[in-house]
Write an enzyme that holds these catalytic residues in place. Structure first.
Site, PDB file in Angstrom:
ATOM      1  N   SER A 100      48.353  53.343  61.270  1.00 59.98           N
ATOM      2  CA  SER A 100      48.118  54.129  62.470  1.00 59.98           C
ATOM      3  C   SER A 100      49.406  54.207  63.283  1.00 59.98           C
ATOM      4  O   SER A 100      50.445  54.635  62.772  1.00 59.98           O
ATOM      5  CB  SER A 100      46.950  53.530  63.262  1.00 59.98           C
ATOM      6  OG  SER A 100      46.489  54.439  64.238  1.00 59.98           O
ATOM      7  N   GLU A 208      47.156  60.579  56.955  1.00 59.39           N
ATOM      8  CA  GLU A 208      45.773  60.347  57.359  1.00 59.39           C
ATOM      9  C   GLU A 208      45.685  60.487  58.873  1.00 59.39           C
ATOM     10  O   GLU A 208      46.707  60.530  59.552  1.00 59.39           O
ATOM     11  CB  GLU A 208      45.310  58.957  56.926  1.00 59.39           C
ATOM     12  CG  GLU A 208      46.095  57.789  57.503  1.00 59.39           C
ATOM     13  CD  GLU A 208      45.663  57.367  58.894  1.00 59.39           C
ATOM     14  OE1 GLU A 208      44.477  57.568  59.243  1.00 59.39           O
ATOM     15  OE2 GLU A 208      46.510  56.856  59.650  1.00 59.39           O
ATOM     16  N   HIS A 275      41.532  55.685  58.548  1.00 57.81           N
ATOM     17  CA  HIS A 275      40.708  55.017  59.563  1.00 57.81           C
ATOM     18  C   HIS A 275      39.219  54.948  59.206  1.00 57.81           C
ATOM     19  O   HIS A 275      38.423  54.485  60.018  1.00 57.81           O
ATOM     20  CB  HIS A 275      40.846  55.751  60.898  1.00 57.81           C
ATOM     21  CG  HIS A 275      42.143  55.491  61.600  1.00 57.81           C
ATOM     22  ND1 HIS A 275      43.337  56.051  61.188  1.00 57.81           N
ATOM     23  CD2 HIS A 275      42.435  54.748  62.697  1.00 57.81           C
ATOM     24  CE1 HIS A 275      44.305  55.665  62.006  1.00 57.81           C
ATOM     25  NE2 HIS A 275      43.786  54.871  62.931  1.00 57.81           N
TER      26      HIS A 275
END
Length: 299
Positions: A100, A208, A275
């Site tokens: 992330s 992502e 996630h």
């Protein structure tokens, strides 16, 4: 031998109770962690000032008894540290682990010749105590895979599938190279800065995201394409886009193919990275090869 890992908080603040739950779950697996009492000194949504977060990072790398450095969470704030880090103080023998917002730090580690692993953040070990059996099982498997990477074991291949594109525009080259990338929005946000992401030659770029409407994902992808981030890449591989909302019937794979068309890059989807429920760990910058519907990671 079970690893001993230093925990750091280079980005956002994390609920201490969640960290305690994660620590207990890890201990049941034999994973020893160093969770310093001074880990966080909350400032807004951040885990502390830049100076505080840097001190924690240096201390983690300096601990002679730990084999890795693990981010407690992502969130926001990792890019703050990049221009201030003294890279000579980070051990070349300890990978930084996270994803992330931590994507920018993983990429910087790679650029400086330091090891890194894109994988669950430490707080997600708390999911091993989740009410849902499948969530507990998957979370434990990911931690087991992470420990295996720390032991230099070769991971099982990652499934993926080719996305529909106009074959006349797709390069026909060997699809192997360093595996890099991370969170799409995070990488787009640092375009044009000293932390900008630039794929190395032949790179297999994994992307992502979470909680973004499709138009924002298209905006972020467009930014990376037109800032030259993928000019030397070999392929783009889509992980999961958890909670990302469409505008109409157009699929996200179709949007990616359209935005990437000027680069003639092969596009793949279906990677269990992101996630969502599945977020398998992989060595950032390790060698990868796409073959027979799988991404094989060799080092």
């Amino acid at each position: 031998m079970s690893p001993c890992i230093s925990i750091v908080a280079p980005a956002s603040h994390t609920c201490p109770t969640t960290l305690e739950t994660a620590a207990l779950a890890l201990e049941t697996m034999g994973v020893e962690i160093r969770l310093p009492a001074s880990l966080q000194s909350p400032r807004r949504y951040l885990a502390g000032s830049i100076e505080h977060r840097l001190e924690g990072l240096y201390a983690a790398y300096a601990d002679p008894d730990t084999q890795a450095v693990w981010a407690a969470r992502g969130g926001y704030g990792g890019a703050h540290l990049i221009e201030h880090i003294d890279w000579s103080r980070l051990s070349p023998n300890k990978p930084l682990i996270g994803y992330s917002d931590i994507s920018v730090l993983l990429d910087q580690c790679y650029r400086h010749g330091l090891p890194a692993i894109h994988g669950p953040v430490m707080k997600e070990a708390a999911l091993m105590r989740h009410d849902a059996e499948e969530q507990r099982r998957v979370a434990q498997r990911h931690i087991e895979e992470l420990v295996a990477l720390l032991r230099d074991e070769t991971p099982a291949p990652f499934p993926l599938h080719p996305c529909r594109q106009d074959e006349r525009h797709v390069r026909h080259a060997a699809l192997e190279g360093p595996v890099v990338g991370g969170n799409l929005t995070t990488l787009a946000c640092v375009a044009g800065t000293p932390a900008r992401f630039t794929a190395p030659p032949g790179a297999l770029v994994i992307l992502e995201d979470v909680g973004e409407p499709y138009y924002r994902l298209e905006r972020a992808l467009w930014q990376l394409v037109h800032s030259g981030a993928f000019d030397r890449a070999g392929a783009i591989c889509m992980g999961t886009f958890e909670g990302c909302t469409p505008y109409d019937e157009t699929s996200l794979e179709t949007i990616f193919a359209e935005v990437l068309r000027p680069l003639a890059l092969p596009l793949f989807g279906g990677l269990p990275v992101g996630h969502g429920l599945h977020n398998r760990p992989w060595r950032y910058g390790g060698h990868g090869c796409i073959i027979d519907g799988h991404l094989e990671l060799k080092g």
